[in-house]
Design an enzyme around this catalytic site. Structure first.
Site, PDB file in Angstrom:
ATOM      1  NE  ARG A 296      51.137  59.919  50.275  1.00 35.74           N
ATOM      2  CZ  ARG A 296      52.180  60.225  49.442  1.00 35.74           C
ATOM      3  NH1 ARG A 296      52.755  59.200  48.813  1.00 35.74           N
ATOM      4  NH2 ARG A 296      52.737  61.279  49.389  1.00 35.74           N
ATOM      5  CD  GLU A 384      56.739  54.071  41.577  1.00 33.95           C
ATOM      6  OE1 GLU A 384      56.837  55.328  41.292  1.00 33.95           O
ATOM      7  OE2 GLU A 384      55.350  53.704  41.365  1.00 33.95           O
TER       8      GLU A 384
HETATM    9  C1  LIG Z   1      52.960  63.392  40.468  1.00 34.42           C
HETATM   10  C2  LIG Z   1      53.600  62.863  41.397  1.00 34.42           C
HETATM   11  C3  LIG Z   1      54.127  63.345  42.514  1.00 34.42           C
HETATM   12  C4  LIG Z   1      55.234  62.509  43.300  1.00 34.42           C
HETATM   13  N1  LIG Z   1      55.786  63.137  44.371  1.00 34.42           N
HETATM   14  C5  LIG Z   1      56.646  62.569  45.364  1.00 34.42           C
HETATM   15  C6  LIG Z   1      57.199  63.174  46.394  1.00 34.42           C
HETATM   16  O1  LIG Z   1      57.214  64.475  46.704  1.00 34.42           O
HETATM   17  N2  LIG Z   1      58.287  62.499  47.034  1.00 34.42           N
HETATM   18  C7  LIG Z   1      58.428  61.230  46.761  1.00 34.42           C
HETATM   19  O2  LIG Z   1      59.465  60.732  47.173  1.00 34.42           O
HETATM   20  N3  LIG Z   1      57.947  60.630  45.808  1.00 34.42           N
HETATM   21  C8  LIG Z   1      56.952  61.180  45.034  1.00 34.42           C
HETATM   22  N4  LIG Z   1      56.537  60.632  43.832  1.00 34.42           N
HETATM   23  C9  LIG Z   1      56.909  59.094  43.696  1.00 34.42           C
HETATM   24  C10 LIG Z   1      58.216  59.216  42.884  1.00 34.42           C
HETATM   25  O3  LIG Z   1      58.181  60.416  42.124  1.00 34.42           O
HETATM   26  C11 LIG Z   1      58.345  57.932  42.160  1.00 34.42           C
HETATM   27  O4  LIG Z   1      58.280  57.025  42.762  1.00 34.42           O
HETATM   28  C12 LIG Z   1      59.809  58.057  41.650  1.00 34.42           C
HETATM   29  O5  LIG Z   1      60.556  59.392  41.183  1.00 34.42           O
HETATM   30  C13 LIG Z   1      60.550  56.925  40.627  1.00 34.42           C
HETATM   31  O6  LIG Z   1      61.637  57.241  40.015  1.00 34.42           O
HETATM   32  P1  LIG Z   1      62.077  56.161  38.941  1.00 34.42           P
HETATM   33  O7  LIG Z   1      63.365  56.719  38.490  1.00 34.42           O
HETATM   34  O8  LIG Z   1      62.088  54.615  39.682  1.00 34.42           O
HETATM   35  O9  LIG Z   1      60.886  55.973  37.988  1.00 34.42           O
HETATM   36  P2  LIG Z   1      60.501  57.192  36.800  1.00 34.42           P
HETATM   37  O10 LIG Z   1      60.914  58.516  37.461  1.00 34.42           O
HETATM   38  O11 LIG Z   1      58.779  57.124  36.531  1.00 34.42           O
HETATM   39  O12 LIG Z   1      61.250  56.988  35.575  1.00 34.42           O
HETATM   40  C14 LIG Z   1      61.116  55.772  34.823  1.00 34.42           C
HETATM   41  C15 LIG Z   1      61.179  56.137  33.187  1.00 34.42           C
HETATM   42  O13 LIG Z   1      61.505  54.906  32.532  1.00 34.42           O
HETATM   43  C16 LIG Z   1      60.899  55.323  31.294  1.00 34.42           C
HETATM   44  N5  LIG Z   1      60.259  54.009  30.615  1.00 34.42           N
HETATM   45  C17 LIG Z   1      59.186  53.271  31.062  1.00 34.42           C
HETATM   46  N6  LIG Z   1      59.150  52.076  30.162  1.00 34.42           N
HETATM   47  C18 LIG Z   1      60.160  52.343  29.382  1.00 34.42           C
HETATM   48  C19 LIG Z   1      60.469  51.477  28.300  1.00 34.42           C
HETATM   49  N7  LIG Z   1      59.712  50.290  28.042  1.00 34.42           N
HETATM   50  N8  LIG Z   1      61.575  51.788  27.501  1.00 34.42           N
HETATM   51  C20 LIG Z   1      62.191  52.803  27.760  1.00 34.42           C
HETATM   52  N9  LIG Z   1      61.775  53.614  28.780  1.00 34.42           N
HETATM   53  C21 LIG Z   1      60.818  53.409  29.467  1.00 34.42           C
HETATM   54  C22 LIG Z   1      59.830  56.128  31.514  1.00 34.42           C
HETATM   55  O14 LIG Z   1      59.340  57.168  30.438  1.00 34.42           O
HETATM   56  C23 LIG Z   1      60.456  57.159  32.765  1.00 34.42           C
HETATM   57  O15 LIG Z   1      61.188  58.291  32.042  1.00 34.42           O
HETATM   58  C24 LIG Z   1      55.498  61.164  43.048  1.00 34.42           C
HETATM   59  C25 LIG Z   1      54.999  60.580  41.809  1.00 34.42           C
HETATM   60  C26 LIG Z   1      54.104  61.456  41.033  1.00 34.42           C
HETATM   61  C27 LIG Z   1      53.610  60.592  40.013  1.00 34.42           C
END
Ligand SMILES: Cc1cc2nc3c(=O)[nH]c(=O)nc-3n(C[C@H](O)[C@H](O)[C@H](O)COP(=O)(O)OP(=O)(O)OC[C@H]3O[C@@H](n4cnc5c(N)ncnc54)[C@H](O)[C@@H]3O)c2cc1C
Length: 571
Positions: A296, A384
């Site tokens: 990327r 993340e």
């Molecule tokens: C469009 C897109 C496509 C992607 N495709 C891929 C893929 O194919 N393969 C891959 O490996 N990765 C992919 N990624 C990256 C991957 O999806 C993310 O890095 C991963 O899902 C992050 O998971 P997470 O649980 O850490 O965060 P998230 O799934 O982002 O969840 C974080 C949550 O915290 C909540 N939150 C935030 N701040 C607060 C607060 N102050 N109080 C309460 N709640 C809060 C948010 O609302 C959210 O629901 C993609 C990302 C995007 C945006």
């Protein structure tokens, strides 16, 4: 979900063993694991449970050394991860990510996710930067929704997990250095909520909303990083924002994901072309020849350089062409998606589309050890929100693996900590400053919070984007500082139901702080590496094989350089 109708004067109070902030893949896995270990769990989410962040939006693949079709071993995945990370991976975290990945994928399989299969075995696709086919998927445009739905089902069946959506965590609450809970704001009513927890997991996702062109939801403004930083936990590698090279640019595309071209490229190759119709990536060191092998960071660089040289597409990107594919091949690979493209007047057999880089993922984040423990007792981190596992550049598919693996580890460690704690250490007076902020009257200044968010996004895109210079970064920092002054110390809005101005004020409070750490770290790193490209310092320098650690102190955010974490250095 607990009743959120407490009056403004008396905050509603919730007690739990484990508090989890954010319900993406990481937060939900952490909740499941902590509940399995026998703890009560409170899973809070600023949006809808399991639908607020990146996990539910992810469409493609999950990287894991299952070896179900081609022989593989976690150490091969680890080697590829370190290579992509350009010498800056926290090798302990990368190790955990790759070694634990297969167990999480098999567990998701047991929970009925329905990974795609070929000949009865879980199918594994090839993705750039991996040395062999390693990426599992459900269906190329449905993997994230399936991950989210499966975890939501398990969460719902776990009696020990209470859930609350529409609850924005505003600040963590500390007793000395220990994190003992949080203060939250209930968006539909404006009610304050205090939460006492023996262990707290920040799983609030990434920061790509800071940028004008991004693949993010509105909930990805870096809240997790800001919460940790204000509580006293350090961040690492904040300069490394990953840009997804082939985000959709033109023609207009309604009702479809802007990063949908990646699965097309996985399956069908897809030629990246400049305005002269030439494949150009070989000019930047990677000959694709119709395949999809470029990482990327290099693709972002190659597209930007073609545009700069006057060889870009009309809207300022590159062409992506599938004209070498027949209608039958396109239909066999993407069936109904082809009809949705037709409704947007896009016929891939007759025309290329235009694509350009957009902010997509953040490699930096909160520093954690293999147990996902931060420097602050009682504070864990997952997904993340964690910094360092992917160094200066992330491999495709590593982010969902990271969310599942780090989520499970954080949930387990949080439960262990909660079980060791004899009692809640939460004291109401420690929550007072955050409660006062939630309930504060506006100071009468007329600020346009929506316009400020747009200005910040434009500043970050134009001056802290994939290509950086000292002058542009310094200008961005000055703008961020001006905006921080303009934002003031008291929230905008009147705290009525669904007060969007107040919500945007809280968002800006975090976004500006996090933007500052990104810009500062980028200014300090005087070299180019992975996702951080300095036009005034091209090339990677051995002296810069260091991580930059950001801390918040009395004098604001400060940076320190520390040698990259290798297993030997960690002992
Ligand atoms: C469009 C897109 C496509 C992607 N495709 C891929 C893929 O194919 N393969 C891959 O490996 N990765 C992919 N990624 C990256 C991957 O999806 C993310 O890095 C991963 O899902 C992050 O998971 P997470 O649980 O850490 O965060 P998230 O799934 O982002 O969840 C974080 C949550 O915290 C909540 N939150 C935030 N701040 C607060 C607060 N102050 N109080 C309460 N709640 C809060 C948010 O609302 C959210 O629901 C993609 C990302 C995007 C945006």
């Amino acid at each position: 979900m607990p009743d959120m109708t407490a009056t403004r004067a008396e905050p509603m109070h919730v007690e739990t063993d484990v508090l989890i902030i954010g319900s993406g893949g990481a937060g939900m896995y952490a909740a499941i694991e902590a509940a399995r270990a026998g703890c009560s769990v409170f899973l809070v989410e600023r949006s809808l449970i399991g639908r607020g962040g990146a996990t539910v939006m992810a469409q493609m693949t999950v990287a894991v050394a299952l070896g179900s079709q081609t022989p593989d071993h976690w150490s091969f995945h680890y080697n590829d991860t370190l290579e992509a990370g350009r010498g800056l991976c926290d090798e302990r975290l990368a190790h955990v990510l790759c070694e634990d990945g297969p167990a999480r994928i098999r567990e998701m399989d047991d929970w009925g996710i329905g990974w795609a299969r070929k000949g009865g075995r879980i199918a594994q696709a090839f993705a750039p930067g991996h040395d062999r086919p390693r990426c599992v998927y459900v269906d190329f445009l449905n993997t994230g929704p399936a991950v989210s739905k499966t975890l939501r089902g398990v969460v719902t069946r776990a009696k020990a997990i209470r859930k609350a959506g529409d609850l924005l965590v505003v600040d963590l609450v500390c007793a000395g250095d220990d994190v003992v809970g949080a203060v939250a704001w209930h968006i539909p009513t404006g009610a304050p909520v205090t939460i006492a927890a023996k262990a707290t997991v920040v799983a609030a996702g990434g920061l790509t909303r800071l940028y004008r062109r991004n693949s993010a939801s509105a909930n990805m403004g870096g809240d997790g990083y800001a919460l940790a930083l204000r509580a006293g936990a350090p961040l690492v590698d904040m300069e490394f924002v990953q840009f997804f090279p082939i985000g959709h640019l033109a023609p207009r595309l309604i009702g479809m994901d802007p990063i949908m071209w990646d699965p097309f490229r996985y399956k069908l190759g897809g030629r990246l072309l400049n305005s002269a119709g030439e494949e150009f990536t070989a000019r930047y060191g990677v000959s694709e020849d119709g395949r999809y092998v470029i990482t990327r960071d290099l693709a972002t660089y190659a597209i930007a350089k073609e545009v700069e040289a006057g060889r870009g597409s009309p809207h300022g990107g590159a062409y992506l062409s599938f004209q070498h594919c027949s209608q039958a091949e396109l239909r066999a690979a993407f069936g109904p998606v082809i009809d949705r493209l037709a409704r947007n007047d896009i016929d891939l057999t007759r025309m290329p589309v235009e694509v350009a880089p957009m902010a997509h993922y953040h490699m930096g984040g909160v520093i954690a050890d293999e147990r996902m423990a931060t420097e602050l007792p009682g504070l864990l981190v997952a997904g993340e929100a964690v910094g360092g596992a992917n160094g200066a550049n992330r491999l495709s598919g590593n982010a969902i693996t990271e969310a599942l693996v780090f989520g499970a580890r954080a949930g387990k460690s949080a439960a262990e900590r909660a079980k060791r704690m004899p009692a809640q250490a939460f004291r109401p007076q420690a929550a007072r400053p955050a409660l006062d902020l939630v309930a504060a009257r506006a100071d009468g200044k007329d600020i346009n919070t929506a316009a400020m968010i747009q200005r910040l996004q434009a500043t970050m895109a134009d001056e802290v984007g994939p290509f950086r210079t000292e002058a542009r970064l310094a200008h961005a920092l000055a703008t961020i500082d001006d905006m921080t002054c303009a934002l003031g110390e008291r929230p905008a809005g009147d705290n009525a139901a669904f007060d969007l101005r107040r919500l945007e004020w809280f968002d800006l409070r975090n976004m500006l702080m996090v933007a500052r750490t990104v810009a500062m770290s980028a200014l300090k790193r005087r070299e180019s590496r992975g996702a951080h490209q300095r036009e005034d310092f091209p090339g990677m320098l051995p002296d810069w094989r260091v991580n930059q650690v950001a801390r918040l102190g009395a004098e604001g955010v400060t940076l320190a350089a520390v040698p990259a974490v290798t297993p030997a250095a960690a002992q």
